[in-house]
Structure formats: structure tokens, C-alpha cells
Write an enzyme that holds these catalytic residues in place. Structure first.
Site, short mmCIF file in Angstrom:
data_model
loop_
_atom_site.label_atom_id
_atom_site.label_comp_id
_atom_site.label_asym_id
_atom_site.label_seq_id
_atom_site.Cartn_x
_atom_site.Cartn_y
_atom_site.Cartn_z
N SER A 89 0.83 -1.20 0.00
CA SER A 89 0.00 0.00 0.00
C SER A 89 0.86 1.25 0.00
O SER A 89 1.97 1.27 0.56
CB SER A 89 -0.89 0.01 1.25
OG SER A 89 -1.51 1.27 1.44
N LYS A 120 1.65 -3.32 6.81
CA LYS A 120 2.10 -3.48 5.42
C LYS A 120 3.62 -3.31 5.34
O LYS A 120 4.31 -4.06 4.64
CB LYS A 120 1.40 -2.46 4.51
CG LYS A 120 -0.07 -2.72 4.30
CD LYS A 120 -0.30 -4.01 3.49
CE LYS A 120 -1.74 -4.17 3.08
NZ LYS A 120 -1.98 -5.42 2.33
N TYR A 171 -2.36 0.04 10.41
CA TYR A 171 -2.57 -0.65 9.13
C TYR A 171 -1.34 -0.51 8.25
O TYR A 171 -0.80 -1.50 7.74
CB TYR A 171 -3.80 -0.09 8.42
CG TYR A 171 -3.84 -0.46 6.95
CD1 TYR A 171 -4.08 -1.76 6.55
CD2 TYR A 171 -3.62 0.51 5.96
CE1 TYR A 171 -4.11 -2.10 5.20
CE2 TYR A 171 -3.64 0.17 4.62
CZ TYR A 171 -3.88 -1.13 4.24
OH TYR A 171 -3.90 -1.46 2.91
#
Length: 348
Positions: A124, A152, A148
Site C-alpha cells: 500500500s 504493510k 494498518y
């Protein structure tokens, strides 16, 4: 090739599977359906005319992965399974590290056990955090600002270290920018199970009357109209990038990182205006306070993917809006209008 697609029933995963099938590959999907619906498998089969093997299971369970890798001659893996809400990751970071990092470690360990050495990983643009400048190249500093994004980045760090000990692996890290839109058939698209976390499904739900208005988080950024600027990419263009990344791995080892974006930034209000123009639907909105961690401007330098993968985003912002609206208009309640479980096998 036989491609295992984790999270293949999700928004991005379903579009990736269709592009893989249309490129001549056979897909095997594993998805725990925590953020997807069984009906998407039926819709994918309608689009492709192919029977798709889909297994309801969790990649964190080693015994399940063993069954899959023993049962199918897997050639490569595209790994999209994982939790993806920034807000939820702040509320429950344990869930995100368990799913996103631990799940990847279990998957890669099983791949090595069964001599499957090609992996495309869904990363991402959040790994860049607050960018120093735009467009953002793959060499930009990595400084993500939420759990989050950190999961990643943690997976990226793990895979970088893993491949040092397993140089026979070939790994592509794909850093997505902001996928929107839907398949042109209108049969599959983004189907949030609660209040949407992403901008486009919120806009389309306002357009159908499911929601009264759109909340715009901040109008005091240093941008063209004060609202945040993002690189919106059509989900089909994004899906095609996975196929090209997979093709690039043939007889090639090592780890490569690619941005998948258009290289153009549009503000929230520009996206709203384009949607209104394309669909003829009015989108009332209210300006509310910024969200913690939101950055003003974020858009990609996609030149590496353009050069090395021969990939380029082709669809316009108008195409993205038109296709997203077709999906929402045809499926106002998403996949929940139909519950057909006949095509899905279950593993426990």
C-alpha cells in the site's frame, strides 16, 4: 499456471482473478469471507464463463494451507488477504498484526515447504506516510503513520529479509494508491459491509439515497480547493498490474517494488464534481474535521512499473466514476441481495 489468490473474493481480489483467468491462468481462491461475500464467486463465473475453485478458509491455519498446497499444483501466489481499515487498525492493532503479518509469515513458510517460489504481495502507498514530495517514487522514505500501514511495512521488511535467506524466491511488492471503480459488467464491485471507509462507495451510497450526505474530512489542506488530493486508479487497471507483475517473474529471482498508480492527483471535491458530471446525480456534502493521520497530497510516480512491467493505467477518472456508479446502481445493497453458496467449498 495455477495461481493461488488469497483474499480472492474481495474487491481487488475478484478483479485480479478475472484478469488472471482472461490471461489464460487457472485460479484457486482462499478467502475467509470476513470482508467479502460468497456471491462474488458466482458473479466471477458469470463474467469469465469458467468454474472457479474457491475455498473458505484462513491463511493463518497451517493445516489448511497444507491441504491446499497438497491438493493443487500451485505455481505462484498472489497475496491480497488481510485487514485494511485504518480506523479499525487504530482501535484493534492486535487484529491487524495477527492477520496481516502472521498470516503472511505462515503463507510464505508453506510456499517454501511446497517449492512454490513466486509471490506477488498486495502492499500500500500508506507505507510512505507523509510524503516529502510528489509524485512519490519507490525510493521515497518509508514512514507510515497508522497500524494498518505499519503492518504493510512490516510485511515488506519481513519479505526483504526472508529473500536474503531464500534467494531462489521471486517477490513483487505492489504499492497500491487509491483503487476505485468496478468491472464494466456491473456484476462485481466494492461492497463495504458497514459504513464505508473509502471515499467512492460512500459517494455512490449517497447517490442511491442510502446515505443523506458525504462527510468531507477537512477543507484547509494546502491543495487546489483545501481537500485532500489522492491518486485514484481504476481497479481493473490495478488488477492488470498483478498479471504483468506475475509475468515479469518468469525465470527471474529477487525482490522488486512497484507503485501502481496513475501519476495524477485529484482532490475529494474534484472527484465529487466528476462523479456528478458523469452520472447526473447530486452529491450533497458537509465539511467536517480532518481525520488524524490524513495527508494533504499523495500521488504516485509509476514510471518504474511503466518501464519494467510494461504496465500503465489506461482508464480515466470519468471511467472510474461511471463504472462505480453502474455497479452501485445495479446492486444498491451490494452482494447481500443474493445468497448463493452452491459454488463454494469449505475447509475447516
Amino acid at each position: 499456471m495455477n495461481i493461488l489468490v488469497t483474499g480472492g473474493a474481495g474487491y481487488i481480489g475478484s478483479h485480479v482473478c478475472i484478469e488472471l483467468i482472461e490471461a489464460g491462468h487457472n485460479v484457486i481462491i482462499i478467502d475467509n469471507l470476513s470482508n467479502s461475500n460468497r456471491e462474488v464467486i458466482n458473479r466471477m463465473q458469470m463474467i469469465t464463463g469458467k468454474t472457479i475453485t474457491s475455498l473458505v478458509a484462513d491463511i493463518r491455519h497451517a493445516e489448511v494451507l497444507d491441504v491446499i498446497f497438497r491438493s493443487f499444483l500451485i505455481d505462484s501466489v498472489i497475496h491480497l488477504a488481510g485487514c485494511k481499515s485504518v480506523n479499525e487498525s487504530i482501535e484493534d492493532p492486535i487484529k491487524y498484526y495477527t492477520n496481516n503479518l502472521s498470516g503472511t509469515i505462515q503463507l510464505v513458510e508453506t510456499m517454501d515447504k511446497y517449492n512454490v517460489h513466486q509471490l506477488v504481495f498486495s502492499s500500500s502507498a500508506t507505507v510512505y506516510g507523509v510524503p516529502e514530495h510528489c509524485p512519490i517514487p519507490e525510493t521515497a522514505p518509508l514512514n507510515t503513520v497508522n497500524p494498518y500501514g505499519r503492518t504493510k511495512l512490516a510485511v515488506e521488511c519481513f519479505l526483504n529479509e526472508f529473500i536474503q535467506s531464500k534467494p531462489y524466491f521471486s517477490i513483487a511488492l505492489l504499492r497500491y494508491f487509491n483503487p476505485i471503480g468496478a468491472h464494466e459488467s456491473g456484476l462485481i464491485g466494492e461492497d463495504p459491509q458497514a459504513v464505508p471507509n473509502n471515499l467512492m462507495p460512500y459517494i455512490t451510497q449517497v447517490a442511491t439515497g442510502l446515505r443523506s450526505h458525504l462527510n468531507v474530512f477537512g477543507d484547509d489542506f494546502a491543495t487546489i480547493d483545501g481537500t485532500g488530493v489522492r491518486d485514484y486508479i481504476h481497479v481493473v487497471d490495478l488488477a492488470k498490474g498483478h498479471v504483468m507483475a506475475l509475468d515479469s517473474m518468469v525465470e527471474k529471482n529477487g525482490l522488486n517494488v512497484y507503485n501502481l498508480g496513475t501519476g495524477n492527483g485529484y482532490s475529494v471535491l474534484q472527484l465529487v464534481s466528476t462523479f456528478e458530471k458523469v452520472t447526473g446525480k447530486s452529491i450533497p456534502f458537509k465539511i467536517v474535521n480532518r481525520r488524524e493521520g490524513d495527508v494533504a497530497i499523495c500521488y504516485a510516480d509509476p514510471s518504474k512499473a511503466n518501464s519494467y512491467l510494461q504496465w500503465e493505467a489506461e482508464r480515466s477518472l470519468e471511467d472510474m466514476c461511471r463504472d462505480a456508479w453502474r455497479w452501485q446502481k445495479n446492486n444498491p445493497y451490494g452482494y447481500r441481495t443474493i445468497e448463493n453458496e452452491s459454488m463454494v467449498s469449505e475447509l475447516y
